[in-house]
Design a protein around this motif. Sequence first.
Motif, PDB file in Angstrom:
ATOM      1  N   ASP A   1      40.635  32.018  47.801  1.00  0.00           N
ATOM      2  CA  ASP A   1      40.496  33.384  48.323  1.00  0.00           C
ATOM      3  C   ASP A   1      41.459  34.263  47.529  1.00  0.00           C
ATOM      4  O   ASP A   1      42.660  34.271  47.785  1.00  0.00           O
ATOM      5  CB  ASP A   1      40.830  33.425  49.812  1.00  0.00           C
ATOM      6  N   SER A   2      40.934  35.009  46.561  1.00  0.00           N
ATOM      7  CA  SER A   2      41.770  35.814  45.688  1.00  0.00           C
ATOM      8  C   SER A   2      42.519  36.890  46.476  1.00  0.00           C
ATOM      9  O   SER A   2      41.914  37.661  47.215  1.00  0.00           O
ATOM     10  CB  SER A   2      40.911  36.466  44.607  1.00  0.00           C
ATOM     11  N   PRO A   3      43.847  36.944  46.307  1.00  0.00           N
ATOM     12  CA  PRO A   3      44.626  37.957  47.038  1.00  0.00           C
ATOM     13  C   PRO A   3      44.540  39.324  46.368  1.00  0.00           C
ATOM     14  O   PRO A   3      44.331  39.411  45.156  1.00  0.00           O
ATOM     15  CB  PRO A   3      46.049  37.406  46.954  1.00  0.00           C
TER      16      PRO A   3
ATOM     17  N   VAL B   1      51.040  34.873  36.164  1.00  0.00           N
ATOM     18  CA  VAL B   1      50.531  36.248  36.163  1.00  0.00           C
ATOM     19  C   VAL B   1      49.212  36.304  35.384  1.00  0.00           C
ATOM     20  O   VAL B   1      48.205  36.834  35.865  1.00  0.00           O
ATOM     21  CB  VAL B   1      51.553  37.245  35.566  1.00  0.00           C
ATOM     22  N   ALA B   2      49.218  35.738  34.189  1.00  0.00           N
ATOM     23  CA  ALA B   2      48.012  35.744  33.355  1.00  0.00           C
ATOM     24  C   ALA B   2      46.868  35.001  34.045  1.00  0.00           C
ATOM     25  O   ALA B   2      45.717  35.463  34.033  1.00  0.00           O
ATOM     26  CB  ALA B   2      48.311  35.116  31.996  1.00  0.00           C
ATOM     27  N   ALA B   3      47.168  33.866  34.673  1.00  0.00           N
ATOM     28  CA  ALA B   3      46.128  33.084  35.350  1.00  0.00           C
ATOM     29  C   ALA B   3      45.563  33.827  36.568  1.00  0.00           C
ATOM     30  O   ALA B   3      44.348  33.808  36.799  1.00  0.00           O
ATOM     31  CB  ALA B   3      46.680  31.729  35.766  1.00  0.00           C
ATOM     32  N   LEU B   4      46.433  34.472  37.337  1.00  0.00           N
ATOM     33  CA  LEU B   4      45.958  35.240  38.501  1.00  0.00           C
ATOM     34  C   LEU B   4      45.079  36.407  38.064  1.00  0.00           C
ATOM     35  O   LEU B   4      44.060  36.693  38.693  1.00  0.00           O
ATOM     36  CB  LEU B   4      47.148  35.750  39.332  1.00  0.00           C
ATOM     37  N   LYS B   5      45.474  37.074  36.980  1.00  0.00           N
ATOM     38  CA  LYS B   5      44.674  38.198  36.476  1.00  0.00           C
ATOM     39  C   LYS B   5      43.340  37.706  35.918  1.00  0.00           C
ATOM     40  O   LYS B   5      42.339  38.420  35.977  1.00  0.00           O
ATOM     41  CB  LYS B   5      45.447  38.975  35.405  1.00  0.00           C
ATOM     42  N   ALA B   6      43.303  36.478  35.388  1.00  0.00           N
ATOM     43  CA  ALA B   6      42.047  35.912  34.894  1.00  0.00           C
ATOM     44  C   ALA B   6      41.108  35.605  36.051  1.00  0.00           C
ATOM     45  O   ALA B   6      39.888  35.782  35.936  1.00  0.00           O
ATOM     46  CB  ALA B   6      42.322  34.644  34.082  1.00  0.00           C
ATOM     47  N   ILE B   7      41.653  35.175  37.182  1.00  0.00           N
ATOM     48  CA  ILE B   7      40.837  34.888  38.369  1.00  0.00           C
ATOM     49  C   ILE B   7      40.285  36.187  38.946  1.00  0.00           C
ATOM     50  O   ILE B   7      39.109  36.276  39.273  1.00  0.00           O
ATOM     51  CB  ILE B   7      41.655  34.119  39.431  1.00  0.00           C
TER      52      ILE B   7
END
Length: 177
Positions: A48-50, A68-74
């Motif tokens: 569940d993307s925040p 940070v990079a991985a969250l922005k990719a998701i």
Amino acid sequence: MSDDRRHLLVVDDDATYRARLLRAFTDRGLDARGAGSAPEALALAREDSPELAVVDLKMPGPSGLELVAALKAIDPTTLVVVVTGYGSIATALEAVRLGATHYLTKPCDADEILAAFDRAGEPPREPTATSEIEAPSLARAEWEHIHRVLTDCGGNISEAARRLGLHRRSLQRKIAK
């Protein structure tokens, strides 16, 4: 849990600090979840993307910058605030380049972090005082570097001294100052 609450992910390997932030964010009406590592955070984000994420810079395993990079990719719309006890201009710039909204130095509380999220759409503010535009002193930069290397060595002074090219006693004197 209510669907209209903003979802926030707190990622910090310090369990006490993470729990304190989670409680504070929940008290402020957010749906807050926590993770102690980058892999754990990525699993939660894929589930569940925040909308909001608070990421510690220094963690065992993948760093906060990689997260940070991985969250922005998701989810490119996720707003990320990076927090660290080892602030430097270089890491702040790298965090923002990778997609972080803001970069705060610890200790910072929930209100400061929420204020950073609220400033997400604003352009960077202009420095108002001469002291804000001055580079850190050489002594401050050296202190930050020494403590960063010491942290990377898990507090082992002998190993840190070897990596810094210093005698162990010289490093101990610098740390004591």
